[in-house]
Design an enzyme around this catalytic site. Structure first.
Site, PDB file in Angstrom:
ATOM      1  N   GLU A   1      -7.165   3.374  -5.311  1.00 54.69           N
ATOM      2  CA  GLU A   1      -6.020   3.915  -4.723  1.00 54.69           C
ATOM      3  C   GLU A   1      -6.049   5.775  -4.989  1.00 54.69           C
ATOM      4  OE1 GLU A   1      -2.587   2.173  -3.755  1.00 54.69           O
ATOM      5  OE2 GLU A   1      -3.112   0.447  -4.900  1.00 54.69           O
TER       6      GLU A   1
ATOM      7  N   ASP B   1       3.155  -2.948   2.210  1.00 50.52           N
ATOM      8  CA  ASP B   1       2.464  -2.884   1.036  1.00 50.52           C
ATOM      9  C   ASP B   1       3.745  -2.699  -0.225  1.00 50.52           C
ATOM     10  OD1 ASP B   1       0.479  -2.565  -0.751  1.00 50.52           O
ATOM     11  OD2 ASP B   1      -0.616  -0.743   0.625  1.00 50.52           O
TER      12      ASP B   1
END
Length: 647
Positions: free
Chosen positions: A534, A329
């Site tokens: 997020e 990521d």
């Protein structure tokens, strides 16, 4: 004169031979099997060139010179904003080596450019930098196309996955075309997380709490990459060329099951639970030929996934036979230490040894390249591990046809925001809506609404706001309220749907006195969560922010009302349900708000069923279908239906 002729002849012969030799370089010959091409190319590559293929940087710090010098193989534009001006100054002052992949960052140009041709020009220019290297290996360019090509102005924005999990709608093919329309060939999608706790700020990226629904929705990979042919080998990546893109299943593994739904937290579950709940979608993604798999920021049993050799090299690559590449990521390996980046050399060693093939380093590529080179030369990382990574990356690039067609032509630009895609998104919105309540008395339904009335009220902060409709990962990382891109708001959709004689009054926060004095036939309240993504979206309370609750109480306490909730997950609504006449979960519908009005006014019936359990109070969480003491407000699979009014 004779000597001149001989000289010219020799030069021509030399040139001709050079052309012949070049044409018979196996890795450049599309008639050769991919395995042969990979072996031939790797036999010619230096360590520096191999590490360049493993390096994935943000496009903000990319130039043709950087691509040539650092041999970068991969670029992208993630919707994330960091201290970019500082980073750019720090990292671009020391150009000495070469790169493999690129990504698009939150402030990366041309992030606000409305014309796809500008994107194509930018990406083709960077591609020329890659092709100017010694071996001419083309780059991959990725983007967070999590619900359409959502970074790009005027793109079709589909409902987020939480809505698509209701509809089982397949939008991959349309997304692939709109991504290709901007010259991009790689998407960080789909998210195949199984959200087990709505307190998680990424729950809207999950199709369902039920792994079986998430497994069904991996069909989006087929839309993005194309149908894998009958002779395709299980585990090998498959991408149809030209109009398709390489996909990325994420985030491996268990990111939807973290403790208390805290983003990037630890997933406390045994291996059997991990295999039965969170792993099944990856089985299906691999069977569908997914090109890449992205590793999660989260941990399992206290071990960060970015260094989990057992689950990456062991289970994913060996047990599941995945032959695509595994990517980190964004700056994920930095987070292996606390504070992040405290021991970057150790983080590189741990992540590469665990089985990561491509590292999304973001901006600091010189340090990564230097660190990995040092580790290989000092034999802390074996050359066999580097070769495995590069072989996987090149396999995808050859499968995509990048060596034959590295550039995007302008004819693809027509697909951005095209009407067929908007019609598809509108259909997806219709099918995603879940009717939770219809009338205060079961024998007196409120919906569908009459199109012909004297005067109706539309209220709420989300009624006339494209940004609120779309949610996070839209234009900007966290999304943004306001008219951030082209689309149809729910207010505009209502006005389009009603009879011309019906007066539509919009008041964002109406008072009870205002409502009573205007003699409205009925009201539509559109409210919910503001955009987030997020960790910013993590919530331990899951309350609808003000003025949403006040608007619901004021309006529904004064006139017959339907509440349309714009949310990325189930939220606390039980205290307000008794006062409502009807309640619709519209999730995050995207740009095509007309789909909401289509169903409210009966042109189409309600058909959606909950793919996530709707809890009563947060004290019940986590709570999922099949749990003991399962006592939700609305259970998994719930959803009232109505018939379309075709009269």
């Amino acid at each position: 004169m004779e000597k001149l002729y001989l000289c010219v002849f020799a030069m021509l012969a030399t040139c001709s031979w050079a052309i012949i030799v070049k044409s018979h370089v196996k890795y450049k010959d599309p008639k050769q099997p991919i395995g042969v091409r990979i072996m031939d190319l790797m036999s010619r590559m230096t360590l520096e060139e191999k590490i360049g293929q493993m390096t994935h940087i943000d496009s903000y710090v990319a130039t043709p010179e950087v691509m040539r010098t650092y041999l970068i193989g991969n670029l992208s534009k993630p919707l994330i904003f960091f201290c970019i001006n500082y980073l750019k100054i720090s990292f671009l002052t020391s150009l000495t080596s070469s790169l493999g992949s690129l990504s698009i960052g939150g402030a990366s140009p041309p992030s606000k450019e409305p014309y796809p041709e500008a994107w194509i020009n930018t990406i083709n220019t960077l591609q020329r930098g890659s092709l100017a290297t010694r071996l001419g290996i083309p780059m991959m360019y990725g983007i967070d196309a999590v619900h359409g090509n959502s970074k790009v102005y005027n793109a079709t924005i589909f409902p987020h996955n939480i809505g698509l999990g209701v509809t089982r709608q397949k939008i991959g093919a349309a997304t692939a075309l709109e991504v290709r329309a901007t010259g991009i060939n790689y998407v960080f999608a789909p998210c195949v997380a199984v959200c087990r706790d709505p307190r998680w700020g990424r729950c809207f990226e999950s199709f369902s709490e039920d792994p079986n629904i998430v497994r069904v929705m991996t069909e989006i990979i087929t839309g993005l990459q194309g149908d894998i042919h009958s002779k395709g080998q299980i585990g090998f990546p498959f991408v149809v060329r030209q109009k398709k893109v390489a996909a990325c299943a994420k985030h491996y593994v268990g990111d939807g099951g973290t403790t208390r739904g805290i983003n990037e937290n630890n997933t406390a579950i045994d291996f059997h639970g991990l295999k039965s709940i969170h792993m099944p979608p990856y089985h299906d993604a691999i069977r569908k030929g997914v090109a890449s798999i992205m590793v999660s920021y989260s941990s399992w049993k206290g071990v960060k996934m970015h260094r989990n050799h057992e689950l990456i090299a062991g289970f994913l690559k060996n047990a599941l036979k995945f032959k695509g590449f595994v990517i980190s990521d964004f700056m994920g390996i930095d987070k292996l230490t606390d504070p992040p980046h405290a021991d970057y050399t150790w983080s590189i060693q741990q992540s590469i040894s665990a089985g990561l093939d491509m590292i999304m380093v973001g901006f600091n590529y010189p340090e990564f390249i230097s660190g990995l080179t040092h580790l290989v030369k000092k034999k802390f990382i074996p050359m066999s591990r580097i070769d495995d990574a590069v072989r996987r990356i090149l396999r995808v690039k050859f499968m995509m046809g990048l060596f034959e067609n590295p550039f995007t032509d302008f004819s693809m630009a027509k697909y951005l925001g095209e009407q067929d895609h908007r019609d598809l998104a509108r259909e997806a919105v219709r099918k995603s809506l879940v009717l939770l309540k219809n009338g205060k008395f079961t024998d007196v339904p409120m919906l569908p609404l009459p199109k012909k009335s004297t005067r109706i009220l539309v209220a709420g902060t989300h009624a006339d706001d494209i940004g609120n409709q779309c949610g996070g990962w839209t234009i900007e990382w966290h999304g943004k309220s306001g008219n951030i891109t082209k689309g149809t708001t729910i207010l505009a959709a209502v006005k389009n749907a009603v009879d011309p004689t019906t007066e539509v009054v919009y008041e964002e926060e109406p008072s009870p006195d205002f409502i009573r004095s205007n003699n409205f036939s009925y009201a539509i309240v559109v409210t919910g969560e503001y955009p987030y993504s997020e960790s910013v979206g993590d919530s331990q309370t899951l309350m609808i922010p003000e003025p949403g609750p006040t608007t619901i109480m004021n309006v529904c306490g004064s006139v017959e009302c339907v509440v349309v909730l714009i949310t990325g997950r189930p939220v606390v609504i039980e205290p307000y349900v008794p006062i409502m006449d009807a309640l619709v979960a519209a999730w995050l519908p995207g740009t095509e708000g007309q789909g909401v009005a289509d169903v409210l006014f009966g042109d189409y019936g309600f058909t959606g069923k909950l793919a996530h359990t709707w809890f009563r109070t947060v004290d019940q969480l986590p709570m999922n279908v099949g749990d003991p003491n399962y006592d939700p407000l609305y259970p998994f699979g719930y959803g009232l239906t109505t018939e379309a009014n075709r009269s």
